[in-house]
Design a protein around this motif. Structure first.
Motif, mmCIF file in Angstrom:
data_model
loop_
_atom_site.group_PDB
_atom_site.id
_atom_site.type_symbol
_atom_site.label_atom_id
_atom_site.label_comp_id
_atom_site.label_asym_id
_atom_site.label_seq_id
_atom_site.Cartn_x
_atom_site.Cartn_y
_atom_site.Cartn_z
ATOM 1 N N ILE A 79 0.829 -1.201 0.000
ATOM 2 C CA ILE A 79 0.000 0.000 0.000
ATOM 3 C C ILE A 79 0.868 1.257 0.000
ATOM 4 C CG2 ILE A 79 -1.745 1.295 1.259
ATOM 5 C CD1 ILE A 79 -2.735 -1.238 -0.154
ATOM 6 N N LEU A 80 1.927 1.258 0.821
ATOM 7 C CA LEU A 80 2.808 2.422 0.857
ATOM 8 C C LEU A 80 3.502 2.629 -0.483
ATOM 9 C CD1 LEU A 80 4.435 2.181 4.410
ATOM 10 C CD2 LEU A 80 2.744 3.850 3.587
ATOM 11 N N THR A 81 3.904 1.537 -1.106
ATOM 12 C CA THR A 81 4.536 1.651 -2.420
ATOM 13 C C THR A 81 3.561 2.208 -3.456
ATOM 14 O OG1 THR A 81 5.976 -0.221 -1.925
ATOM 15 C CG2 THR A 81 5.708 0.372 -4.237
ATOM 16 N N GLY A 82 2.325 1.708 -3.427
ATOM 17 C CA GLY A 82 1.327 2.217 -4.367
ATOM 18 C C GLY A 82 0.995 3.675 -4.139
ATOM 19 N N PHE A 83 0.903 4.076 -2.872
ATOM 20 C CA PHE A 83 0.596 5.481 -2.570
ATOM 21 C C PHE A 83 1.743 6.392 -2.997
ATOM 22 C CE2 PHE A 83 0.559 9.153 0.319
ATOM 23 C CZ PHE A 83 -0.699 9.658 0.039
ATOM 24 N N ALA A 84 2.993 5.949 -2.718
ATOM 25 C CA ALA A 84 4.144 6.744 -3.160
ATOM 26 C C ALA A 84 4.182 6.857 -4.680
ATOM 27 C CB ALA A 84 5.439 6.122 -2.640
ATOM 28 N N GLY A 85 3.834 5.778 -5.367
ATOM 29 C CA GLY A 85 3.780 5.834 -6.826
ATOM 30 C C GLY A 85 2.699 6.762 -7.324
ATOM 31 N N LEU A 86 1.568 6.803 -6.629
ATOM 32 C CA LEU A 86 0.474 7.716 -7.019
ATOM 33 C C LEU A 86 0.923 9.168 -6.909
ATOM 34 C CD1 LEU A 86 -3.245 7.415 -5.949
ATOM 35 C CD2 LEU A 86 -2.082 9.604 -5.857
ATOM 36 N N VAL A 87 1.490 9.532 -5.740
ATOM 37 C CA VAL A 87 1.888 10.932 -5.520
ATOM 38 C C VAL A 87 3.001 11.340 -6.479
ATOM 39 C CG1 VAL A 87 2.818 12.564 -3.850
ATOM 40 C CG2 VAL A 87 1.149 10.845 -3.118
ATOM 41 N N ALA A 88 4.036 10.494 -6.564
ATOM 42 C CA ALA A 88 5.172 10.827 -7.429
ATOM 43 C C ALA A 88 4.756 10.885 -8.895
ATOM 44 C CB ALA A 88 6.292 9.801 -7.230
ATOM 45 N N GLY A 89 3.938 9.934 -9.315
ATOM 46 C CA GLY A 89 3.512 9.915 -10.713
ATOM 47 C C GLY A 89 2.616 11.082 -11.065
ATOM 48 N N ALA A 90 1.683 11.438 -10.177
ATOM 49 C CA ALA A 90 0.795 12.574 -10.446
ATOM 50 C C ALA A 90 1.583 13.868 -10.558
ATOM 51 C CB ALA A 90 -0.271 12.679 -9.355
ATOM 52 N N CYS A 91 2.544 14.059 -9.652
ATOM 53 C CA CYS A 91 3.379 15.271 -9.720
ATOM 54 C C CYS A 91 4.220 15.276 -10.991
ATOM 55 C CB CYS A 91 4.286 15.344 -8.488
ATOM 56 S SG CYS A 91 3.408 15.617 -6.939
ATOM 57 N N SER A 92 4.766 14.114 -11.331
ATOM 58 C CA SER A 92 5.579 14.034 -12.543
ATOM 59 C C SER A 92 4.756 14.318 -13.795
ATOM 60 C CB SER A 92 6.227 12.652 -12.632
ATOM 61 O OG SER A 92 6.949 12.512 -13.831
ATOM 62 N N MET A 93 3.549 13.748 -13.872
ATOM 63 C CA MET A 93 2.686 13.980 -15.027
ATOM 64 C C MET A 93 2.272 15.444 -15.117
ATOM 65 S SD MET A 93 2.105 11.172 -16.826
ATOM 66 C CE MET A 93 0.522 11.451 -17.602
ATOM 67 N N ALA A 94 1.960 16.046 -13.958
ATOM 68 C CA ALA A 94 1.520 17.446 -13.957
ATOM 69 C C ALA A 94 2.636 18.364 -14.426
ATOM 70 C CB ALA A 94 1.048 17.845 -12.567
#
Length: 231
Positions: A79-94
């Motif tokens: 879960i922590l890995t998925g959440f970190a991927g969500l935050v990092a990926g959203a910021c990277s995409m933005a």
């Protein structure tokens, strides 16, 4: 004389009344009939960003969770890995979308400036010039809008595997839930993108699904290999 006059008036009535009704019927049918002249290629830019962002969020987050699950069966780690991927990926995409669209905006503004300089030598009315400027301004890309849409689409896609694995403690069931939820979402995203763009739905959905499976399988396999080697 009266017969001729009455005959003439009667023939004129027969000739003119249907003509008017025919015109009215044609205008009404033209208003009621749907037009298929919409250019679906106009949707390509925002559709590409939305579908790409959602698919990227789904596949990358699910692959990260599968990769960590290959070496650690703890639910908290996944879960922590998925959440970190969500935050990092959203910021990277933005940020990436903002920089990309802003560069496109600079290019189009520079081109508009050159076109305006060339139009100064032409004789155009003020009304036509204002209409042209308004149309050009409306067609300009919006970096903030594209950035927000890309980050939102990524987050929506990333939430699918996170929610699927959040409440399942058994490792095998959790991995199966992530794969099943990701597969269903991939089919939906592929189908939705094809429908909005008027493209073949089955081919698009299968292509997106197979691509997601490959990404998850490669990530899981390589992480399992590295983890088992003791590195």
């Amino acid at each position: 004389m009266e017969t001729t006059a009455s005959g003439t008036s009667f023939s004129n009535q027969k000739f003119t009344i249907p003509a008017v009704s025919d015109v009215e019927q044609q205008q009404a049918s033209m208003e009621l009939e749907p037009t298929d002249d919409f250019n679906y290629s106009k949707r390509s830019q925002w559709l590409r960003a939305a579908v790409l962002g959602a698919n990227d969020g789904l596949v990358s987050t699910a692959s990260l969770m599968m990769g960590v699950g290959a070496v650690k069966q703890d639910i908290k780690a996944m879960i922590l890995t998925g959440f970190a991927g969500l935050v990092a990926g959203a910021c990277s995409m933005a940020i990436g979308e903002f920089v990309s669209v802003y560069s496109q905006l600079d290019i189009e503004l520079a081109q508009m400036k050159r076109d305006n300089q060339q139009d100064e030598n032409r004789e155009t009315s003020d009304e036509e010039e204002e209409k042209g400027k308004e149309g050009e301004k409306e067609s300009l890309p919006n970096p903030l809008q594209a950035s927000a849409a890309s980050a939102l689409a990524f987050s929506v896609g990333a939430m699918v595997p996170l929610l699927a694995a959040s409440f399942i403690k058994d490792y095998k069931v959790r991995v199966g839930a992530v794969i099943g939820a990701a597969s269903l979402a991939l089919l939906v995203f592929g189908w939705l993108g094809a429908v909005l763009g008027k493209a073949p739905t089955v081919r698009s959905a299968v292509r997106v699904l197979v691509g997601g499976w490959l990404a998850m399988a490669i990530t899981f396999g390589l992480t399992k290999l590295i983890g088992s080697s003791g590195l």
